[in-house]
Design an enzyme around this catalytic site. Structure first.
Site, short mmCIF file in Angstrom:
data_model
loop_
_atom_site.label_atom_id
_atom_site.label_comp_id
_atom_site.label_asym_id
_atom_site.label_seq_id
_atom_site.Cartn_x
_atom_site.Cartn_y
_atom_site.Cartn_z
N HIS A 72 0.84 -1.20 0.00
CA HIS A 72 0.00 0.00 0.00
C HIS A 72 0.87 1.24 0.00
CE1 HIS A 72 -4.12 -1.64 1.52
NE2 HIS A 72 -3.62 -2.34 0.54
N PRO A 293 -4.65 1.13 18.39
CA PRO A 293 -4.33 0.59 17.07
C PRO A 293 -4.42 1.59 15.91
CG PRO A 293 -6.46 -0.22 17.81
CD PRO A 293 -5.87 0.56 18.94
N LYS A 297 0.72 0.47 14.98
CA LYS A 297 2.10 0.40 15.47
C LYS A 297 2.39 -0.79 16.41
CE LYS A 297 3.71 3.83 13.26
NZ LYS A 297 3.88 3.30 11.93
C1 LIG Z 1 -7.73 -7.42 20.32
C2 LIG Z 1 -6.48 -6.77 19.77
C3 LIG Z 1 -6.51 -6.15 18.51
C4 LIG Z 1 -5.37 -5.54 18.00
N1 LIG Z 1 -5.42 -4.92 16.78
C5 LIG Z 1 -4.31 -4.31 16.32
C6 LIG Z 1 -4.31 -3.64 15.09
O1 LIG Z 1 -5.32 -3.58 14.40
N2 LIG Z 1 -3.17 -3.03 14.68
C7 LIG Z 1 -2.01 -3.05 15.42
O2 LIG Z 1 -0.98 -2.51 15.03
N3 LIG Z 1 -1.97 -3.70 16.58
C8 LIG Z 1 -3.08 -4.32 17.04
N4 LIG Z 1 -3.04 -4.96 18.22
C9 LIG Z 1 -1.76 -4.98 18.90
C10 LIG Z 1 -0.87 -6.11 18.36
O3 LIG Z 1 -1.63 -7.22 18.04
C11 LIG Z 1 0.15 -6.39 19.46
O4 LIG Z 1 0.93 -5.23 19.63
C12 LIG Z 1 1.05 -7.60 19.17
O5 LIG Z 1 0.33 -8.80 19.26
C13 LIG Z 1 2.21 -7.63 20.17
O6 LIG Z 1 2.91 -8.84 20.05
P1 LIG Z 1 3.58 -9.49 21.34
O7 LIG Z 1 4.24 -10.73 20.85
O8 LIG Z 1 4.36 -8.48 22.06
O9 LIG Z 1 2.37 -9.86 22.31
P2 LIG Z 1 1.17 -10.90 22.13
O10 LIG Z 1 0.78 -11.01 20.72
O11 LIG Z 1 0.15 -10.52 23.14
O12 LIG Z 1 1.84 -12.28 22.53
C14 LIG Z 1 2.13 -12.61 23.88
C15 LIG Z 1 2.09 -14.12 24.04
O13 LIG Z 1 2.44 -14.46 25.38
C16 LIG Z 1 1.57 -15.45 25.87
N5 LIG Z 1 1.55 -15.35 27.34
C17 LIG Z 1 0.90 -14.44 28.10
N6 LIG Z 1 1.12 -14.69 29.40
C18 LIG Z 1 1.93 -15.77 29.47
C19 LIG Z 1 2.50 -16.50 30.53
N7 LIG Z 1 2.27 -16.16 31.80
N8 LIG Z 1 3.27 -17.56 30.25
C20 LIG Z 1 3.52 -17.92 28.96
N9 LIG Z 1 2.99 -17.27 27.89
C21 LIG Z 1 2.22 -16.20 28.15
C22 LIG Z 1 0.24 -15.12 25.21
O14 LIG Z 1 -0.62 -16.23 25.17
C23 LIG Z 1 0.70 -14.70 23.82
O15 LIG Z 1 0.77 -15.78 22.93
C24 LIG Z 1 -4.17 -5.56 18.75
C25 LIG Z 1 -4.13 -6.18 19.99
C26 LIG Z 1 -5.27 -6.76 20.52
C27 LIG Z 1 -5.21 -7.43 21.88
#
Ligand SMILES: Cc1cc2nc3c(=O)[nH]c(=O)nc-3n(C[C@H](O)[C@H](O)[C@H](O)COP(=O)(O)OP(=O)(O)OC[C@H]3O[C@@H](n4cnc5c(N)ncnc54)[C@H](O)[C@@H]3O)c2cc1C
Length: 391
Positions: A72, A293, A297
Site C-alpha cells: 500500500h 491501534p 504500530k
Molecule cells: C484485540 C487486539 C486487537 C489488535 N489490533 C491491532 C491492530 O489492528 N493493529 C495493530 O498494530 N496492533 C493491534 N493490536 C496490537 C498487536 O496485536 C500487538 O501489539 C502484538 O500482538 C504484540 O505482540 P507481542 O508478541 O508483544 O504480544 P502478544 O501477541 O500478546 O503475545 C504474547 C504471548 O504471550 C503469551 N503469554 C501471556 N502470558 C503468558 C505467561 N504467563 N506464560 C507464557 N505465555 C504467556 C500469550 O498467550 C501470547 O501468545 C491488537 C491487539 C489486541 C489485543
C-alpha cells in the site's frame, strides 16, 4: 533443561526473537501458556512497516508475505463526506507498508520454528521467572503434568500486556505511563472484497471508522464504540448499517457486506513501562508497551524491539555488553515516538464527547490543514510507514 535464552510467549515478539536468535547461532526455548490453535485464532494487527518486513526477511520467513501481502502506497482520510489520499510513496521517497495479517506472520514463524526443530512448549501452566537479578536465571512451569525448570543466561519477556514477566519485576523498579481512552474498537472480519484498495480512516460525528483488509477477498472493518459496549450487542446488520452511515456516499454505496467471521471489541490504551531491562530479564513488545491501534504500530513495535534485542544478545555472546546495556534506552526512544503518533492520530480521528463543539472544530481545522499542507501530510506519512529502527 538448559538454554541460552528462555523466551516467554509465542506471539510475534517471542517467535520472531527465536528466529533471529537462531540465525545468530543462539539457542532458545519458547514457553507459551496457550495452544498453537488458540494463538493462531487471535485476529489482531495487519499493517507491516518496511522495518518489520526487513526483519521477517532477515529471520528467513518472508517468502509468503512477499507473495500474498498487499503493498500500500497510501491511505485515505475521510471527513465531511469526502476522501483525501495521503500519498506515502510521493511524500517519503517511495516508502510503502505491507498489508499482511498478524495471524499469517505468526503462522509463518511457527512453521519456520517447527521446520528448524526448535523447542516451543505450548500450554505451559503456572509459568514463573526467577533469579533474573542474580547470576542464575531460570523459568519454572508445569507442562504435560510435570513440574519443569529451564536454566538460562537470559529471559526474554515477550508475554504480552497481561504476562508474568513485567508483573515479576518489583514495583518500585518500574515507572508506568498510561492513558486509557473512553472508547473501544468494534471489529468485524468478513469474507468480502474490501470497499477500497487502500485503508480508509474516517472522522465522523457518529464516531471513527476504519476500512481495512487482510486480502483482496477478506475485509476487516472497525467502528468506534463505547468502552463498555459488548460485541454480542451488535448484529451483523446493525454493524453494516452503522458503518455505512459513517462512510462517504461512494464508499457506502459500494460496500459489500456478508456474515462476520469474527466480531470483537478491543479497548484503546496508551501504556509504557520503563525500563525494559532488569538484570537478565528483557521485556519486549506488548509486555512493555501498548498503543491504540489507530497508527498500526503495536505489532511493528514488537518486531522492532526484538530486532534490537537479538543483535544485542549476539553482541553479548561475542564479548561485549554494550548492546544489552543500551537496549532499553534505544528501544524507548523509538517507542515514545510511536506512542506519540498513535495518541495524536487517535485524538484526531475519534469522537471525544467531553471536548464538545470546540474539540470538533479543532479536529476539523487540523484535518483540513493535514490534507492541504505538504509538510503536515509528510509528517503523517513518514510516521505511518515507520521511523528508522535507530534514530
Ligand atoms: C484485540 C487486539 C486487537 C489488535 N489490533 C491491532 C491492530 O489492528 N493493529 C495493530 O498494530 N496492533 C493491534 N493490536 C496490537 C498487536 O496485536 C500487538 O501489539 C502484538 O500482538 C504484540 O505482540 P507481542 O508478541 O508483544 O504480544 P502478544 O501477541 O500478546 O503475545 C504474547 C504471548 O504471550 C503469551 N503469554 C501471556 N502470558 C503468558 C505467561 N504467563 N506464560 C507464557 N505465555 C504467556 C500469550 O498467550 C501470547 O501468545 C491488537 C491487539 C489486541 C489485543
Amino acid at each position: 533443561m538448559r538454554t541460552q535464552v528462555a523466551i516467554i510467549g509465542a506471539g510475534p515478539a517471542g517467535l520472531l526473537l527465536g528466529a533471529l536468535l537462531q540465525r545468530a547461532g543462539i539457542a532458545s526455548v519458547i514457553v507459551e501458556q496457550r495452544s498453537p490453535e488458540y494463538v493462531l485464532a487471535r485476529i489482531r494487527a495487519g499493517v507491516l512497516e518496511q522495518t518489520t518486513v526487513d526483519l521477517l526477511d532477515q529471520a528467513g520467513v518472508g517468502r509468503r508475505m512477499h507473495t500474498e501481502g498487499l503493498l500500500h502506497g497510501g491511505i485515505e482520510l475521510c471527513f465531511d463526506g469526502a476522501r483525501h489520499r495521503i500519498d506515502f510513496k510521493a511524500l517519503t521517497g517511495g516508502k510503502q507498508v505491507t498489508v499482511y495479517g498478524q495471524t499469517e506472520v505468526t503462522r509463518d514463524l511457527m512453521a519456520h520454528r517447527h521446520a528448524a526443530g526448535l523447542t516451543t512448549l505450548y500450554e505451559a501452566e503456572q509459568v514463573s521467572v526467577h533469579g533474573f537479578d542474580t547470576a542464575t536465571a531460570c523459568v519454572r512451569f508445569r507442562h504435560d503434568g510435570t513440574e519443569q525448570q529451564i536454566d538460562c543466561d537470559f529471559i526474554a519477556g515477550c508475554d504480552g500486556f497481561h504476562g508474568v514477566c513485567r508483573a515479576s519485576v518489583p514495583a518500585p523498579a518500574l515507572t508506568v505511563y498510561e492513558r486509557i481512552y473512553p472508547f473501544g474498537w468494534l471489529g468485524v472480519l468478513s469474507e468480502t472484497p474490501p470497499v477500497s484498495h487502500e485503508l480508509i480512516y474516517t472522522n465522523h460525528p457518529r464516531g471513527f471508522s476504519l476500512c481495512s483488509m487482510r486480502s483482496p477477498t477478506r475485509s476487516r472493518y472497525y467502528l468506534q464504540c463505547p468502552a463498555e459496549d459488548r460485541a454480542e450487542n451488535w448484529s451483523d446488520d446493525a454493524f453494516w448499517a452503522e458503518l455505512r452511515r459513517r462512510l462517504d456516499p461512494a464508499a457506502a454505496q459500494t460496500l459489500v457486506t456478508g456474515p462476520s467471521l469474527e466480531k470483537s471489541i478491543a479497548p484503546l490504551r496508551s501504556f509504557v513501562a520503563e525500563p525494559m531491562r532488569f538484570g537478565r530479564l528483557f521485556l519486549a513488545g506488548d509486555a512493555a508497551h501498548i498503543v491504540p491501534p489507530t497508527g498500526a504500530k503495536g505489532l511493528n513495535l514488537a518486531a522492532s524491539d526484538v530486532g534490537m534485542l537479538a543483535p544485542a544478545l549476539a553482541e553479548f555472546y561475542a564479548g561485549s555488553t554494550h548492546g544489552i546495556d543500551s537496549y532499553s534506552q534505544r528501544c524507548l526512544r523509538r517507542i515514545w515516538k510511536a506512542e506519540r503518533f498513535s495518541w495524536w492520530f487517535t485524538s484526531l480521528m475519534h469522537n471525544f464527547p467531553e471536548t464538545g463543539a470546540f474539540g470538533q472544530k479543532m479536529q476539523h481545522a487540523e484535518l483540513e490543514y493535514l490534507v492541504g499542507s505538504a509538510a503536515a501530510s509528510t509528517a503523517l506519512a513518514e510516521n505511518y510507514v515507520g521511523l528508522p529502527l535507530e534514530q
